[in-house]
Design an enzyme around this catalytic site. Structure first.
Site, PDB file in Angstrom:
ATOM      1  N   SER A  27       0.803  -1.233   0.000  1.00 33.98           N
ATOM      2  CA  SER A  27       0.000   0.000   0.000  1.00 33.98           C
ATOM      3  C   SER A  27       0.833   1.279   0.000  1.00 33.98           C
ATOM      4  O   SER A  27       0.321   2.340   0.305  1.00 33.98           O
ATOM      5  CB  SER A  27      -0.975  -0.013   1.178  1.00 33.98           C
ATOM      6  OG  SER A  27      -0.337  -0.390   2.366  1.00 33.98           O
ATOM      7  N   ARG A  85       1.997   2.568  -2.652  1.00 32.57           N
ATOM      8  CA  ARG A  85       1.688   3.278  -3.909  1.00 32.57           C
ATOM      9  C   ARG A  85       0.591   2.510  -4.660  1.00 32.57           C
ATOM     10  O   ARG A  85       0.141   1.443  -4.200  1.00 32.57           O
ATOM     11  CB  ARG A  85       2.940   3.381  -4.772  1.00 32.57           C
ATOM     12  CG  ARG A  85       3.425   2.038  -5.274  1.00 32.57           C
ATOM     13  CD  ARG A  85       4.656   2.153  -6.137  1.00 32.57           C
ATOM     14  NE  ARG A  85       4.722   1.033  -7.063  1.00 32.57           N
ATOM     15  CZ  ARG A  85       5.765   0.762  -7.818  1.00 32.57           C
ATOM     16  NH1 ARG A  85       6.833   1.523  -7.769  1.00 32.57           N
ATOM     17  NH2 ARG A  85       5.752  -0.268  -8.640  1.00 32.57           N
ATOM     18  N   ASN A 112      -3.080  -7.362  -1.454  1.00 40.67           N
ATOM     19  CA  ASN A 112      -2.946  -6.610  -2.711  1.00 40.67           C
ATOM     20  C   ASN A 112      -1.538  -6.639  -3.303  1.00 40.67           C
ATOM     21  O   ASN A 112      -1.376  -6.505  -4.515  1.00 40.67           O
ATOM     22  CB  ASN A 112      -3.358  -5.148  -2.435  1.00 40.67           C
ATOM     23  CG  ASN A 112      -2.907  -4.198  -3.530  1.00 40.67           C
ATOM     24  OD1 ASN A 112      -3.523  -4.102  -4.594  1.00 40.67           O
ATOM     25  ND2 ASN A 112      -1.804  -3.493  -3.294  1.00 40.67           N
ATOM     26  N   TYR A 162       2.832 -14.663 -13.784  1.00 36.27           N
ATOM     27  CA  TYR A 162       1.795 -13.792 -13.208  1.00 36.27           C
ATOM     28  C   TYR A 162       0.404 -14.449 -13.313  1.00 36.27           C
ATOM     29  O   TYR A 162      -0.362 -14.458 -12.348  1.00 36.27           O
ATOM     30  CB  TYR A 162       1.847 -12.468 -13.954  1.00 36.27           C
ATOM     31  CG  TYR A 162       0.996 -11.341 -13.415  1.00 36.27           C
ATOM     32  CD1 TYR A 162       1.352 -10.656 -12.257  1.00 36.27           C
ATOM     33  CD2 TYR A 162      -0.151 -10.930 -14.095  1.00 36.27           C
ATOM     34  CE1 TYR A 162       0.584  -9.587 -11.786  1.00 36.27           C
ATOM     35  CE2 TYR A 162      -0.923  -9.866 -13.629  1.00 36.27           C
ATOM     36  CZ  TYR A 162      -0.554  -9.201 -12.483  1.00 36.27           C
ATOM     37  OH  TYR A 162      -1.320  -8.144 -12.022  1.00 36.27           O
ATOM     38  N   SER A 163       0.101 -15.013 -14.496  1.00 37.33           N
ATOM     39  CA  SER A 163      -1.210 -15.653 -14.688  1.00 37.33           C
ATOM     40  C   SER A 163      -1.374 -16.840 -13.748  1.00 37.33           C
ATOM     41  O   SER A 163      -2.457 -17.053 -13.184  1.00 37.33           O
ATOM     42  CB  SER A 163      -1.366 -16.150 -16.127  1.00 37.33           C
ATOM     43  OG  SER A 163      -1.323 -15.077 -17.008  1.00 37.33           O
ATOM     44  N   ILE A 219      -5.600  -0.816 -14.966  1.00 36.00           N
ATOM     45  CA  ILE A 219      -5.699   0.290 -14.006  1.00 36.00           C
ATOM     46  C   ILE A 219      -4.434   1.146 -14.064  1.00 36.00           C
ATOM     47  O   ILE A 219      -3.319   0.603 -14.119  1.00 36.00           O
ATOM     48  CB  ILE A 219      -5.873  -0.263 -12.563  1.00 36.00           C
ATOM     49  CG1 ILE A 219      -7.001  -1.312 -12.494  1.00 36.00           C
ATOM     50  CG2 ILE A 219      -6.108   0.878 -11.561  1.00 36.00           C
ATOM     51  CD1 ILE A 219      -8.393  -0.833 -12.790  1.00 36.00           C
TER      52      ILE A 219
HETATM   53  P1  NDP Z   1       2.330  -1.261  -8.056  1.00 36.11           P
HETATM   54  O1  NDP Z   1       3.563  -1.882  -8.587  1.00 36.11           O
HETATM   55  O2  NDP Z   1       2.016   0.135  -8.459  1.00 36.11           O
HETATM   56  O3  NDP Z   1       2.296  -1.358  -6.462  1.00 36.11           O
HETATM   57  C1  NDP Z   1       2.534  -2.572  -5.825  1.00 36.11           C
HETATM   58  C2  NDP Z   1       2.934  -2.310  -4.403  1.00 36.11           C
HETATM   59  O4  NDP Z   1       3.222  -3.596  -3.808  1.00 36.11           O
HETATM   60  C3  NDP Z   1       4.221  -1.477  -4.288  1.00 36.11           C
HETATM   61  O5  NDP Z   1       4.078  -0.512  -3.271  1.00 36.11           O
HETATM   62  C4  NDP Z   1       5.265  -2.517  -3.950  1.00 36.11           C
HETATM   63  O6  NDP Z   1       6.327  -2.042  -3.124  1.00 36.11           O
HETATM   64  C5  NDP Z   1       4.450  -3.504  -3.125  1.00 36.11           C
HETATM   65  N1  NDP Z   1       5.140  -4.784  -3.047  1.00 36.11           N
HETATM   66  C6  NDP Z   1       5.746  -5.472  -4.038  1.00 36.11           C
HETATM   67  N2  NDP Z   1       6.321  -6.589  -3.567  1.00 36.11           N
HETATM   68  C7  NDP Z   1       6.087  -6.606  -2.236  1.00 36.11           C
HETATM   69  C8  NDP Z   1       6.451  -7.480  -1.199  1.00 36.11           C
HETATM   70  N3  NDP Z   1       7.165  -8.582  -1.423  1.00 36.11           N
HETATM   71  N4  NDP Z   1       6.058  -7.190   0.062  1.00 36.11           N
HETATM   72  C9  NDP Z   1       5.342  -6.070   0.325  1.00 36.11           C
HETATM   73  N5  NDP Z   1       4.963  -5.196  -0.621  1.00 36.11           N
HETATM   74  C10 NDP Z   1       5.343  -5.451  -1.893  1.00 36.11           C
HETATM   75  O7  NDP Z   1       1.150  -2.226  -8.498  1.00 36.11           O
HETATM   76  P2  NDP Z   1      -0.407  -1.958  -8.706  1.00 36.11           P
HETATM   77  O8  NDP Z   1      -0.892  -0.990  -7.713  1.00 36.11           O
HETATM   78  O9  NDP Z   1      -0.647  -1.725 -10.141  1.00 36.11           O
HETATM   79  O10 NDP Z   1      -0.974  -3.418  -8.377  1.00 36.11           O
HETATM   80  C11 NDP Z   1      -1.536  -3.770  -7.126  1.00 36.11           C
HETATM   81  C12 NDP Z   1      -2.171  -5.145  -7.262  1.00 36.11           C
HETATM   82  O11 NDP Z   1      -3.163  -5.119  -8.278  1.00 36.11           O
HETATM   83  C13 NDP Z   1      -1.154  -6.223  -7.668  1.00 36.11           C
HETATM   84  O12 NDP Z   1      -1.467  -7.427  -7.016  1.00 36.11           O
HETATM   85  C14 NDP Z   1      -1.396  -6.348  -9.161  1.00 36.11           C
HETATM   86  O13 NDP Z   1      -1.035  -7.605  -9.631  1.00 36.11           O
HETATM   87  C15 NDP Z   1      -2.893  -6.122  -9.229  1.00 36.11           C
HETATM   88  N6  NDP Z   1      -3.387  -5.705 -10.535  1.00 36.11           N
HETATM   89  C16 NDP Z   1      -3.007  -4.499 -11.087  1.00 36.11           C
HETATM   90  C17 NDP Z   1      -3.515  -4.140 -12.326  1.00 36.11           C
HETATM   91  C18 NDP Z   1      -3.187  -2.845 -12.977  1.00 36.11           C
HETATM   92  O14 NDP Z   1      -3.666  -2.621 -14.103  1.00 36.11           O
HETATM   93  N7  NDP Z   1      -2.403  -1.976 -12.365  1.00 36.11           N
HETATM   94  C19 NDP Z   1      -4.452  -5.001 -13.063  1.00 36.11           C
HETATM   95  C20 NDP Z   1      -4.766  -6.228 -12.378  1.00 36.11           C
HETATM   96  C21 NDP Z   1      -4.253  -6.544 -11.165  1.00 36.11           C
HETATM   97  P3  NDP Z   1       7.682  -1.494  -3.773  1.00 36.11           P
HETATM   98  O15 NDP Z   1       7.315  -0.233  -4.451  1.00 36.11           O
HETATM   99  O16 NDP Z   1       8.577  -1.338  -2.595  1.00 36.11           O
HETATM  100  O17 NDP Z   1       8.153  -2.562  -4.726  1.00 36.11           O
END
Ligand code: NDP
Length: 238
Positions: free
Chosen positions: A9, A11, A82, A146-147, A179
C-alpha cells in the site's frame, strides 16, 4: 473502529485502497516492502488519525511472522492481499528467478499474510478477506508466472470462502482490468492504446475504481457475498 490490513500500500492500487478505507472510518495498517511505508503511514495518520505503516516483505513467511508479531491479532477485521509484482517475458525466455519472484510475491503472500490472522478471525466469528487477482488469471501472453499466481489467488479465495463461511468470514477476489498505476505506467503507449480499444468504457481504470470495489466487500451489508470474483474492468471481461 474496524482494523484492516492492506498489503502493497505504499503506492498504486494498495495506496488508494488504504486511503479510501481510512476516509471511511476504518483503522488501517499499511504494509509494504519499502521502508518508506512508515512515513507514508504517518502522513496518512496525520490526515485521518487511524493509520499506521509496517514494513514487511510479504513474499516471506518468516518476515510476516516477525512484522505482525506486535499486532493484536483479534483487532484485525479485514485483510486486503494486494501486494503484487510482474516480470513479463515469454515463457521460453523466462528464468527461474522471474518465475519464483512472481509466484512468491503474488501467491505465497496470500498464505503468508492470511495465515497470521485466520485463527483470530475464527475466534472473533467475523472477518473479511479480499484478495486482488487480475484479468490475467485466465492466461496472458508473456505472463506465465503472473497468470499462474493470479489464477492461484482465485482458487485460494474460493477455498477460503468454503472453509471459513461458517465462522462469519467472507473471502472474495477483486479482479482489476487495466488500471493506471506505476505498474502499468511502465508499459509502452502502443500496448496501452490497444488495451483501451478493447474496453467498452474506452478508458483506463483508476485505483479508486478498485478501492470502491474493495470497500463494498468490506461492508457489514456485504456479509452474504462470499467466494465471488468482482471484476473491475470497464467491461473488458465481456
Ligand atoms: P504497483 O507496482 O504500483 O504497487 C505494488 C505495491 O506492492 C508497491 O508498493 C510494492 O512495493 C508492493 N510490493 C511489491 N512486492 C512486495 C512485497 N514482497 N512485500 C510487500 N509489498 C510489496 O502495483 P499496482 O498498484 O498496479 O498493483 C496492485 C495489485 O493489483 C497487484 O497485485 C497487481 O497484480 C494487481 N493488478 C493491477 C492491475 C493494474 O492494471 N495496475 C491489473 C490487475 C491486477 P515497492 O514499491 O517497494 O516494490
Amino acid at each position: 473502529m474496524r482494523t484492516i490490513i492492506v498489503t502493497g500500500s505504499n503506492r498504486g492500487i494498495g495506496y488508494s485502497i488504504a486511503k479510501y478505507l481510512a476516509e471511511r472510518h476504518y483503522r488501517i495498517i499499511m504494509v509494504d516492502y519499502d521502508r518508506s511505508i512508515n512515513e507514508t503511514g504517518s502522513k496518512m495518520n496525520e490526515l485521518y488519525g487511524n493509520v499506521e505503516g509496517i514494513q514487511c516483505d510479504v513474499s516471506s513467511y518468516e518476515k510476516c511472522e516477525e512484522a505482525f508479531s506486535t499486532v493484536d491479532r483479534h483487532e484485525i477485521y479485514g485483510i486486503v492481499n494486494n501486494a503484487g509484482i510482474n516480470r513479463d517475458v515469454m515463457f521460453k525466455n523466462m528464468t527461474y528467478e522471474q518465475w519464483d519472484a512472481v509466484i512468491k510475491t503474488d501467491l505465497y503472500s496470500m498464505f503468508n499474510v492470511t495465515k497470521q490472522f485466520v485463527n483470530s478471525m475464527i475466534e472473533n466469528n467475523s472477518g473479511r478477506i479480499v484478495n486482488i487477482s487480475s484479468a490475467s488469471w485466465n492466461g496472458n501472453i508473456g505472463q506465465a508466472n503472473y497468470s499462474s499466481a493470479k489464477a492461484g489467488v482465485i482458487g485460494f479465495t474460493k477455498t477460503l470462502a468454503r472453509e471459513l463461511g461458517k465462522y462469519g468470514i467472507t473471502s472474495n477476489a477483486v479482479v482489476p482490468g487495466f488500471i493506471k498505476t506505476p505498474m502499468t505506467d511502465a508499459m509502452p503507449d502502443k500496448i496501452k492504446e490497444k488495451f483501451i480499444e478493447k474496453i467498452p468504457l474506452k478508458r483506463i481504470g483508476t485505483p479508486d475504481d478498485v478501492a470502491n470495489a474493495v470497500e463494498f466487500l468490506m461492508k457489514e451489508e456485504s456479509s452474504y457475498i462470499n467466494g465471488i470474483l468482482l471484476e473491475v474492468g470497464g467491461g473488458m471481461f465481456l
